[in-house]
Design a protein around this motif. Sequence first.
Motif, mmCIF file in Angstrom:
data_model
loop_
_atom_site.group_PDB
_atom_site.id
_atom_site.type_symbol
_atom_site.label_atom_id
_atom_site.label_comp_id
_atom_site.label_asym_id
_atom_site.label_seq_id
_atom_site.Cartn_x
_atom_site.Cartn_y
_atom_site.Cartn_z
ATOM 1 N N SER A 34 -0.004 3.321 -12.592
ATOM 2 C CA SER A 34 -0.537 3.392 -11.228
ATOM 3 C C SER A 34 -1.821 2.587 -11.062
ATOM 4 O O SER A 34 -2.080 2.039 -9.986
ATOM 5 N N ILE A 35 -2.648 2.529 -12.106
ATOM 6 C CA ILE A 35 -3.918 1.815 -12.015
ATOM 7 C C ILE A 35 -3.691 0.349 -11.646
ATOM 8 O O ILE A 35 -4.348 -0.205 -10.752
ATOM 9 N N VAL A 36 -2.734 -0.281 -12.304
ATOM 10 C CA VAL A 36 -2.430 -1.693 -12.027
ATOM 11 C C VAL A 36 -1.937 -1.856 -10.601
ATOM 12 O O VAL A 36 -2.363 -2.762 -9.872
ATOM 13 N N LEU A 37 -1.041 -0.976 -10.178
ATOM 14 C CA LEU A 37 -0.477 -1.071 -8.833
ATOM 15 C C LEU A 37 -1.539 -0.869 -7.759
ATOM 16 O O LEU A 37 -1.541 -1.560 -6.736
ATOM 17 N N VAL A 38 -2.442 0.068 -8.006
ATOM 18 C CA VAL A 38 -3.503 0.347 -7.024
ATOM 19 C C VAL A 38 -4.421 -0.857 -6.861
ATOM 20 O O VAL A 38 -4.812 -1.203 -5.736
ATOM 21 N N VAL A 39 -4.787 -1.492 -7.947
ATOM 22 C CA VAL A 39 -5.663 -2.670 -7.868
ATOM 23 C C VAL A 39 -5.016 -3.767 -7.022
ATOM 24 O O VAL A 39 -5.657 -4.361 -6.148
ATOM 25 N N ILE A 40 -3.729 -4.014 -7.241
ATOM 26 C CA ILE A 40 -3.024 -5.041 -6.476
ATOM 27 C C ILE A 40 -2.991 -4.679 -5.001
ATOM 28 O O ILE A 40 -3.314 -5.498 -4.125
ATOM 29 N N GLY A 41 -2.607 -3.443 -4.701
ATOM 30 C CA GLY A 41 -2.541 -3.012 -3.303
ATOM 31 C C GLY A 41 -3.887 -3.020 -2.615
ATOM 32 O O GLY A 41 -4.004 -3.394 -1.444
ATOM 33 N N PHE A 42 -4.927 -2.614 -3.338
ATOM 34 C CA PHE A 42 -6.272 -2.569 -2.767
ATOM 35 C C PHE A 42 -6.757 -3.966 -2.394
ATOM 36 O O PHE A 42 -7.317 -4.170 -1.309
ATOM 37 N N VAL A 43 -6.540 -4.928 -3.274
ATOM 38 C CA VAL A 43 -6.970 -6.306 -3.008
ATOM 39 C C VAL A 43 -6.268 -6.861 -1.765
ATOM 40 O O VAL A 43 -6.889 -7.495 -0.904
ATOM 41 N N GLN B 168 7.872 2.415 6.015
ATOM 42 C CA GLN B 168 8.932 3.288 5.523
ATOM 43 C C GLN B 168 9.645 2.675 4.315
ATOM 44 O O GLN B 168 10.122 3.385 3.434
ATOM 45 N N ILE B 169 9.727 1.344 4.305
ATOM 46 C CA ILE B 169 10.313 0.667 3.146
ATOM 47 C C ILE B 169 9.488 0.978 1.906
ATOM 48 O O ILE B 169 10.021 1.159 0.808
ATOM 49 N N GLY C 119 0.814 -1.212 0.000
ATOM 50 C CA GLY C 119 0.000 0.000 0.000
ATOM 51 C C GLY C 119 0.844 1.257 0.000
ATOM 52 O O GLY C 119 0.623 2.174 -0.802
ATOM 53 N N THR C 120 1.823 1.320 0.901
ATOM 54 C CA THR C 120 2.656 2.527 0.960
ATOM 55 C C THR C 120 3.537 2.655 -0.276
ATOM 56 O O THR C 120 3.806 3.770 -0.739
ATOM 57 N N THR C 121 3.993 1.539 -0.827
ATOM 58 C CA THR C 121 4.794 1.603 -2.054
ATOM 59 C C THR C 121 3.998 2.248 -3.183
ATOM 60 O O THR C 121 4.494 3.141 -3.888
#
Length: 468
Positions: A225-234, A187-188, A50-52
């Motif tokens: 970003s769209i792809v990354l957000v979907v992964i983090g959200f799930v 922080q990572i 999420g933070t990444t």
Amino acid sequence: MLIRSRRIGSPRRYRVSVMATTTLTPVPAGETDAERRKRLRTVVAASLLGTTVEWYDFFLYATAASLVFNQLFFPDQSSFVGTLLSFATFAVGFVVRPIGGIVFGHIGDRIGRKRTLAITMVMMGVATALMGVLPTAASVGVLAPILLLLLRIVQGFALGGEWAGAVLLSVEHSPDGKRGLFGSIPQIGLALGLALGTGVFALLQVALDDQAFLTYGWRIAFLVSIVLVVIGFVVRLKVDETPAFAEVAELAKKSTAPLRDVVVPPNTRNTVLGLLARWGEGSAFNTWGVFAIAYATTELDMEKVPVLVAVTIASLVMAALLPFSGLLTDRYGAKTIYLIGITAYGVAVYPVFVLFGTSNLLWFTVGLVIVFGVIHALFYGAQGTLFASLYPTPVRYTGLSVVYQFSGIYASGLTPLILTALIGAASGSPWLAAGYLVLTAIISVVATALIRRDDLHLTTGPQARPVA
């Protein structure tokens, strides 16, 4: 001591101990070792991914502000003025972050950490993706920078609630004796997010010629970003609410006005000291991770791609060393490690600018790795745990957001502007700017030293006590 078991919106059961101060041991009753490891892996993944993603989105803008936006959205200005205007829109994100911190801090202290983080991630991802399809000034004139500014405001608002929630998701789930290590995990994500952003830009500039990059190449980085957000959200949907918040909810100890409680006694002292303690860290990150790119490519006349690679390398070194900072935090205490790191930063500023002044890529990279990859990792890994320790659970989300986001205005967002102006006033010399950075380190050292161990609600190191 009274022991009770209860359910927290899931089949898991947590052991709660009610003492003079409410404490919680985040160990589900009857949970097997395999189940415990799986739960903690989910927490780590949710916090880190999420933070990444969120920081990738936020600092992608910073990289673009240094390399692209000054040409595409402020093309009628001189190079110097265009860079200033570009950094001004960058700073707006930090100005809006406190508002997001207050709003999402209140929500996080009232309805929980998990759901709040899901909201912030979606907002950030949508705003970043829309930046990738914005028309430039050549197409729509003055409307282009206005739209860019509006989306930056949404980014800042969303990030205002992200960092504190991610830290609490990790810290409040942490096993006994590993609070510092778990506090370093979000922080990572920041280091990886910055490395990913600069790395993607470097890759695109290598793969495309200058015209193609300015025409459409930079947009690819934002649309990813769209792809990354979907992964983090799930992943975040799979994590449980933190045991500490669940306990507060069950015992009806939620604050009715978290923001008020953060700024009035007994929390006033910790809030003021936290705001000052962060000044050095905020100025450091945005100097080495943001301003250094513009400084190297303009004042030092260095090539863009190698500079981006240097920042990426330093960011990856930081990401690799942050867990060691967390381990040191668990051994010696968050205050001690943060204090040592900030002091080292203040000492290193002038020597690093000497290395920069050689205009040699190798020495530029060495300087960045030392001050950003190593020294910054030392105190940044302890920061989340230290600032979370300033407040009790009912107001912790709001308090952590206030300290981090309000300080972000002067400590982070304005730093590139201040440094650019100081170097301009000194006819290209960096020494006034370096003096400003040393001053911020001194302020942070004094403020951190004044934080009293007895005022901390989450202690680390020797004689650490549980989440309270």
